[in-house]
Design an enzyme around this catalytic site. Structure first.
Site, PDB file in Angstrom:
ATOM      1  N   PRO A 214       0.821  -1.214   0.000  1.00 29.80           N
ATOM      2  CA  PRO A 214       0.000   0.000   0.000  1.00 29.80           C
ATOM      3  C   PRO A 214       0.859   1.269   0.000  1.00 29.80           C
ATOM      4  O   PRO A 214       2.056   1.201   0.316  1.00 29.80           O
ATOM      5  CB  PRO A 214      -0.802  -0.108   1.298  1.00 29.80           C
ATOM      6  CG  PRO A 214      -0.419  -1.360   1.960  1.00 29.80           C
ATOM      7  CD  PRO A 214       0.656  -2.021   1.200  1.00 29.80           C
ATOM      8  N   PRO A 215       0.281   2.405  -0.352  1.00 30.33           N
ATOM      9  CA  PRO A 215       1.035   3.649  -0.399  1.00 30.33           C
ATOM     10  C   PRO A 215       1.630   4.009   0.961  1.00 30.33           C
ATOM     11  O   PRO A 215       1.026   3.727   1.990  1.00 30.33           O
ATOM     12  CB  PRO A 215      -0.006   4.707  -0.782  1.00 30.33           C
ATOM     13  CG  PRO A 215      -1.224   3.993  -1.188  1.00 30.33           C
ATOM     14  CD  PRO A 215      -1.130   2.585  -0.720  1.00 30.33           C
ATOM     15  N   GLY A 216       2.809   4.594   0.939  1.00 31.16           N
ATOM     16  CA  GLY A 216       3.402   5.108   2.166  1.00 31.16           C
ATOM     17  C   GLY A 216       4.087   4.075   3.032  1.00 31.16           C
ATOM     18  O   GLY A 216       4.476   4.360   4.157  1.00 31.16           O
ATOM     19  N   THR A 217       4.263   2.845   2.530  1.00 31.76           N
ATOM     20  CA  THR A 217       4.880   1.825   3.369  1.00 31.76           C
ATOM     21  C   THR A 217       6.391   1.784   3.209  1.00 31.76           C
ATOM     22  O   THR A 217       7.049   0.969   3.846  1.00 31.76           O
ATOM     23  CB  THR A 217       4.301   0.438   3.051  1.00 31.76           C
ATOM     24  OG1 THR A 217       4.215   0.291   1.642  1.00 31.76           O
ATOM     25  CG2 THR A 217       2.929   0.282   3.657  1.00 31.76           C
ATOM     26  N   LYS A 219       8.219   1.863  -0.035  1.00 30.05           N
ATOM     27  CA  LYS A 219       8.737   1.191  -1.235  1.00 30.05           C
ATOM     28  C   LYS A 219       9.817   2.039  -1.914  1.00 30.05           C
ATOM     29  O   LYS A 219      10.912   1.550  -2.194  1.00 30.05           O
ATOM     30  CB  LYS A 219       7.585   0.907  -2.220  1.00 30.05           C
ATOM     31  CG  LYS A 219       6.532  -0.024  -1.635  1.00 30.05           C
ATOM     32  CD  LYS A 219       5.459  -0.375  -2.646  1.00 30.05           C
ATOM     33  CE  LYS A 219       4.597   0.814  -3.041  1.00 30.05           C
ATOM     34  NZ  LYS A 219       3.813   1.357  -1.919  1.00 30.05           N
ATOM     35  N   THR A 220       9.502   3.299  -2.150  1.00 33.67           N
ATOM     36  CA  THR A 220      10.482   4.185  -2.773  1.00 33.67           C
ATOM     37  C   THR A 220      11.730   4.295  -1.895  1.00 33.67           C
ATOM     38  O   THR A 220      12.859   4.224  -2.372  1.00 33.67           O
ATOM     39  CB  THR A 220       9.873   5.584  -2.986  1.00 33.67           C
ATOM     40  OG1 THR A 220       8.622   5.432  -3.648  1.00 33.67           O
ATOM     41  CG2 THR A 220      10.779   6.463  -3.804  1.00 33.67           C
ATOM     42  N   HIS A 434     -26.155  11.785  21.036  1.00 34.02           N
ATOM     43  CA  HIS A 434     -25.706  10.921  19.935  1.00 34.02           C
ATOM     44  C   HIS A 434     -24.365  10.261  20.291  1.00 34.02           C
ATOM     45  O   HIS A 434     -24.209   9.048  20.207  1.00 34.02           O
ATOM     46  CB  HIS A 434     -25.599  11.764  18.658  1.00 34.02           C
ATOM     47  CG  HIS A 434     -25.134  11.011  17.447  1.00 34.02           C
ATOM     48  ND1 HIS A 434     -25.955  10.703  16.403  1.00 34.02           N
ATOM     49  CD2 HIS A 434     -23.915  10.509  17.112  1.00 34.02           C
ATOM     50  CE1 HIS A 434     -25.280  10.041  15.481  1.00 34.02           C
ATOM     51  NE2 HIS A 434     -24.028   9.913  15.884  1.00 34.02           N
ATOM     52  N   GLU A 435     -23.414  11.082  20.725  1.00 38.89           N
ATOM     53  CA  GLU A 435     -22.085  10.533  21.030  1.00 38.89           C
ATOM     54  C   GLU A 435     -22.114   9.594  22.231  1.00 38.89           C
ATOM     55  O   GLU A 435     -21.492   8.538  22.212  1.00 38.89           O
ATOM     56  CB  GLU A 435     -21.068  11.655  21.258  1.00 38.89           C
ATOM     57  CG  GLU A 435     -20.778  12.526  20.038  1.00 38.89           C
ATOM     58  CD  GLU A 435     -20.431  11.725  18.787  1.00 38.89           C
ATOM     59  OE1 GLU A 435     -19.795  10.662  18.915  1.00 38.89           O
ATOM     60  OE2 GLU A 435     -20.815  12.154  17.686  1.00 38.89           O
ATOM     61  N   HIS A 438     -23.266   6.245  21.177  1.00 33.73           N
ATOM     62  CA  HIS A 438     -22.202   5.385  20.655  1.00 33.73           C
ATOM     63  C   HIS A 438     -21.383   4.805  21.801  1.00 33.73           C
ATOM     64  O   HIS A 438     -21.088   3.619  21.844  1.00 33.73           O
ATOM     65  CB  HIS A 438     -21.222   6.195  19.801  1.00 33.73           C
ATOM     66  CG  HIS A 438     -21.728   6.556  18.433  1.00 33.73           C
ATOM     67  ND1 HIS A 438     -22.190   5.634  17.543  1.00 33.73           N
ATOM     68  CD2 HIS A 438     -21.792   7.752  17.794  1.00 33.73           C
ATOM     69  CE1 HIS A 438     -22.531   6.250  16.412  1.00 33.73           C
ATOM     70  NE2 HIS A 438     -22.307   7.536  16.540  1.00 33.73           N
TER      71      HIS A 438
HETATM   72  P1  ADP Z   1       5.822   4.395  -0.896  1.00 30.31           P
HETATM   73  O1  ADP Z   1       6.818   4.544  -1.990  1.00 30.31           O
HETATM   74  O2  ADP Z   1       5.663   2.994  -0.419  1.00 30.31           O
HETATM   75  O3  ADP Z   1       4.503   5.032  -1.188  1.00 30.31           O
HETATM   76  P2  ADP Z   1       7.659   6.086   0.465  1.00 30.31           P
HETATM   77  O4  ADP Z   1       8.875   5.256   0.418  1.00 30.31           O
HETATM   78  O5  ADP Z   1       7.559   7.164  -0.559  1.00 30.31           O
HETATM   79  O6  ADP Z   1       6.371   5.178   0.375  1.00 30.31           O
HETATM   80  O7  ADP Z   1       7.500   6.684   1.924  1.00 30.31           O
HETATM   81  C1  ADP Z   1       7.313   8.049   2.172  1.00 30.31           C
HETATM   82  C2  ADP Z   1       8.033   8.486   3.426  1.00 30.31           C
HETATM   83  O8  ADP Z   1       7.471   7.850   4.576  1.00 30.31           O
HETATM   84  C3  ADP Z   1       9.480   8.101   3.438  1.00 30.31           C
HETATM   85  O9  ADP Z   1      10.252   9.076   2.827  1.00 30.31           O
HETATM   86  C4  ADP Z   1       9.796   7.971   4.918  1.00 30.31           C
HETATM   87  O10 ADP Z   1      10.035   9.227   5.495  1.00 30.31           O
HETATM   88  C5  ADP Z   1       8.498   7.454   5.488  1.00 30.31           C
HETATM   89  N1  ADP Z   1       8.504   5.991   5.575  1.00 30.31           N
HETATM   90  C6  ADP Z   1       7.678   5.151   4.922  1.00 30.31           C
HETATM   91  N2  ADP Z   1       7.939   3.878   5.242  1.00 30.31           N
HETATM   92  C7  ADP Z   1       8.964   3.895   6.100  1.00 30.31           C
HETATM   93  C8  ADP Z   1       9.702   2.871   6.779  1.00 30.31           C
HETATM   94  N3  ADP Z   1       9.420   1.585   6.623  1.00 30.31           N
HETATM   95  N4  ADP Z   1      10.718   3.255   7.590  1.00 30.31           N
HETATM   96  C9  ADP Z   1      11.009   4.550   7.750  1.00 30.31           C
HETATM   97  N5  ADP Z   1      10.358   5.556   7.137  1.00 30.31           N
HETATM   98  C10 ADP Z   1       9.343   5.249   6.322  1.00 30.31           C
HETATM   99 ZN    ZN Z   2     -22.384   9.016  14.994  1.00 30.06          ZN
HETATM  100 MG    MG Z   3       6.547   5.781  -3.636  1.00 24.34          MG
END
Ligand code: ADP
Ligand code: ZN
Ligand code: MG
Length: 622
Positions: A214-217, A219-220, A434-435, A438
């Site tokens: 997934p995004p942000g994990t 990979k880059t 409401h809250e 829940h």
């Molecule tokens: P992806 O390419 O999977 O979407 P990125 O590699 O671009 O994610 O991650 C964006 C930023 O989030 C990185 O530059 C880093 O700062 C942080 N980050 C994400 N995953 C990690 C990780 N496993 N360890 C440390 N920092 C991370």
């Molecule tokens: Zn609600």
């Molecule tokens: Mg990326």
């Protein structure tokens, strides 16, 4: 072809005409007002109206004489975070303004700048003129060189759209929480540094590695770390940059990229979002996309064209491997696949440690508490979290980040910006009921997560919020847990009904009801948790890009469809009745809790549990 003005005229006339339309159609709407460029996300007008109905739109800015709107909205399809989205408005949209007014949405219209006749004439002429000039230059060049007109027309070549980093400066220590993927890659660094170890015993070095997650994990980040560790250059391009308007441009970019890489071997080629080019061929609306297929074919040819020991390793990233063309995954291409997942507790802790290194954090802050509070956060979310906390700290002129700022940052990332609480009024009371509805239902159900906090301070679109302590293991959820969640989500509406009467219930529950319906539907169609039996009738998202079957997903008969609907209704009705009973039977304590909540605006989890304990009538969880 000899350079002559006659030739030039012949070539340029159609181009002037074409480019005029291009300019009008593609560029003109955006040049007038820079602000409309703020966002790449788009939404159709119809969807926008639905978003208004659901109360997900916060602010609307109108540009280009009412042709374009940039909206700030939050909603389930956009990850439940506040985002800026562009909407093209139809020529006449009379209902829009009334709708916005009715929903009390902030509306601003911006005048169009540079709109005098002269400017627009110049603007319209600029692009064709530019083309004619560059065409003249190209003709001259091809005249001097040996090549013919074919060379003069190679558009793709002049633009180097890939990025090169001689040194990424990223090392494995910067990557945390994804240890398995890291181990796999440590081996690849050895391939790059000491290929002879492998070739000596006849081992073939892998050419391509596919990173899936997934995004942000990270990979880059991981791909850069390999280049950094092996001390080789890093060539990167995003799949979406390959897909161009002109057929053949993408393919020529691939050729360029590999040519440059070969000159600089050993090196890493990183292709981000490879699904943009590498999707299964022959799918999609209207049959296929010639351009994408040509690009993909070129990529395959290039990957076949070099031997593993040339020292080029191609790393590609995607968030879904299942839609990739099988040809990409064949041996000799991306034959290694490495999964990168959302980190677990320990992973989150490690990532927090990496990003806490360059920040001043108070000694009392325990990173493990933060890691506990953030299941489902990706590495990028965690990095963002610490950064937000640092910004809040600086804004308050403190010199160390404390738990308070971190808590604020977590809340903001999950639920959006904080607003100011309402003054005491009927609607504040209704929101409070409401809250508390829940919260009390969640508390009294054994299978429900515990209350972490109830608050009347609005955040994002929500006017009040009940936070539950997220449980770590979200992978296996039982039927009674889902039912408990449905009842918890119905608690708000049930409290409105019982306390204020059927005629006074509000739109505030719409989000809750959406969740309720979706959970009940999945119980029936995905998890086999109804009397229809253990059948999978729908996939999680069977048509991400309207590929293959063109959106025809329901593979069951109409007869089953009717049963599905009635089963969903049965589940929701049963949960609704039980929820109403819980509210009715606990009215005394609910009234008490509402008074406290209105006075204090926030009750935290421990306090909430203590107040409930004082009323000894409630001892057992239901
Ligand atoms: P992806 O390419 O999977 O979407 P990125 O590699 O671009 O994610 O991650 C964006 C930023 O989030 C990185 O530059 C880093 O700062 C942080 N980050 C994400 N995953 C990690 C990780 N496993 N360890 C440390 N920092 C991370
Ligand atoms: Zn609600
Ligand atoms: Mg990326």
């Amino acid at each position: 072809m000899k350079f002559s003005w006659k030739n030039l005229l012949l070539w340029s006339l159609p181009i002037i005409v074409i480019s005029f339309f291009l300019w009008q159609g593609i560029f003109a709407p955006t040049v007038n007002e820079n602000n409309t460029n703020l966002t790449n996300s788009r939404m159709t007008y119809g969807r926008f109206l639905e978003y208004i109905e659901m109360g997900w739109v916060k602010k609307v800015d109108i540009y280009d004489n009412g042709h374009t709107a940039v909206i700030e909205a939050i909603g389930p399809e956009i990850g439940n975070r506040m985002q800026k989205i562009r909407v093209e408005l139809p020529a006449s949209a009379p209902e829009l303004i009334t709708k916005l007014k009715k929903n009390h949405i902030d509306l601003n219209a911006y005048p169009t700048k540079n709109n005098t006749a002269l400017w627009s004439l110049l603007g319209n002429l600029f692009f064709p003129l530019l083309l004619v000039t560059s065409l003249a230059l190209l003709f001259r060049r091809s005249n001097n060189a040996t090549g013919g007109p074919g060379q003069a027309m190679s558009f793709g070549k002049s633009k180097a759209l890939f990025q090169v980093e001689a040194k990424t400066g990223i090392i494995f220590d910067d990557v945390a929480g994804i240890d398995e993927a890291k181990e796999e890659f440590e081996e690849i660094v050895t391939f790059l540094k000491k290929p002879e170890y492998f070739t000596a015993v006849g081992a073939k070095i892998p050419k391509g590695v596919l990173l899936v997650g997934p995004p942000g994990t990270g990979k880059t980040l991981l791909a850069k770390a390999i280049a950094g560790e092996a001390n080789v250059p890093f060539f990167s391009i995003s799949g979406s940059e390959f897909v161009e308007m002109f057929v053949g441009v993408g393919a020529s970019r691939v050729r360029d990229l590999f040519k440059k890489a070969k000159e600089n071997a050993p090196c890493i080629i990183f292709i981000d979002e490879i699904d943009a080019v590498g999707r299964q061929r022959g799918t999609g609306i209207g049959g296929g996309n010639d351009e994408r297929e040509q690009t993909l074919n070129q990529l395959l040819t290039e990957m076949d064209g070099f031997e593993g020991n040339t020292g080029i390793i191609v790393i590609a990233a995607t968030n879904r491997a299942d839609i990739l063309d099988a040809a990409l995954l064949r041996p000799g291409r991306f034959d290694r696949q490495v999964n990168v997942d959302i980190p677990d507790f320990k992973g989150r802790l490690d990532i927090l440690n990496v990003h806490a290194k360059n920040k001043k954090i108070d000694n009392n802050v325990s990173l493990s508490i933060i890691a506990r509070r953030t299941p489902g956060f990706s590495g990028a979310d965690l990095a963002n979290l610490l950064n937000e906390a640092a910004i809040l700290t600086a804004r308050e002129r403190k010199n160390q980040i404390t738990l308070k700022e971190i808590d604020k940052a977590i809340d903001r990332i999950i639920a959006g910006m904080e607003g100011t609480a309402l003054i005491d009024s009927k609607s504040k009371r209704l929101i409070a009921y409401h809250e508390i509805g829940h919260a009390i239902v969640g508390t009294l159900l054994r299978n429900h997560e515990n209350v972490q906090k109830v608050t009347l301070i609005p955040r994002g679109q929500a006017r009040g919020l009940t936070w539950f302590t997220p449980s770590e293991d979200q992978s296996l959820i039982s039927r009674s847990q889902i039912k408990a969640r449905i009842m918890g989500a119905l608690g708000g509406r049930a409290a409105e009904e019982i306390v204020f009467g059927e005629s006074e219930i509000t739109t505030g529950a719409s989000n809750d009801l959406q969740q309720v319906t979706s959970m009940a539907r999945q119980m029936v169609t995905r998890f086999g948790m109804s009397t229809i039996g253990p059948m999978s009738l729908e996939n999680e998202d069977s048509n991400p890009f309207l590929g293959r079957g063109m959106g025809n997903t329901n593979e069951y008969s109409d007869e089953i469809a009717i049963k599905v609907d009635s089963q969903i209704k049965l589940i929701v009705d049963e949960c609704h009745n039980k929820t109403r009973d819980i509210i009715k039977n606990n009215r005394v304590i609910i009234d008490k809790l509402v008074d406290i909540l209105i006075e204090k605006e926030t009750i935290d989890g421990n306090e909430f549990a203590n107040i409930i304990k004082q009323y000894t009538t409630i001892q057992h969880k239901i």
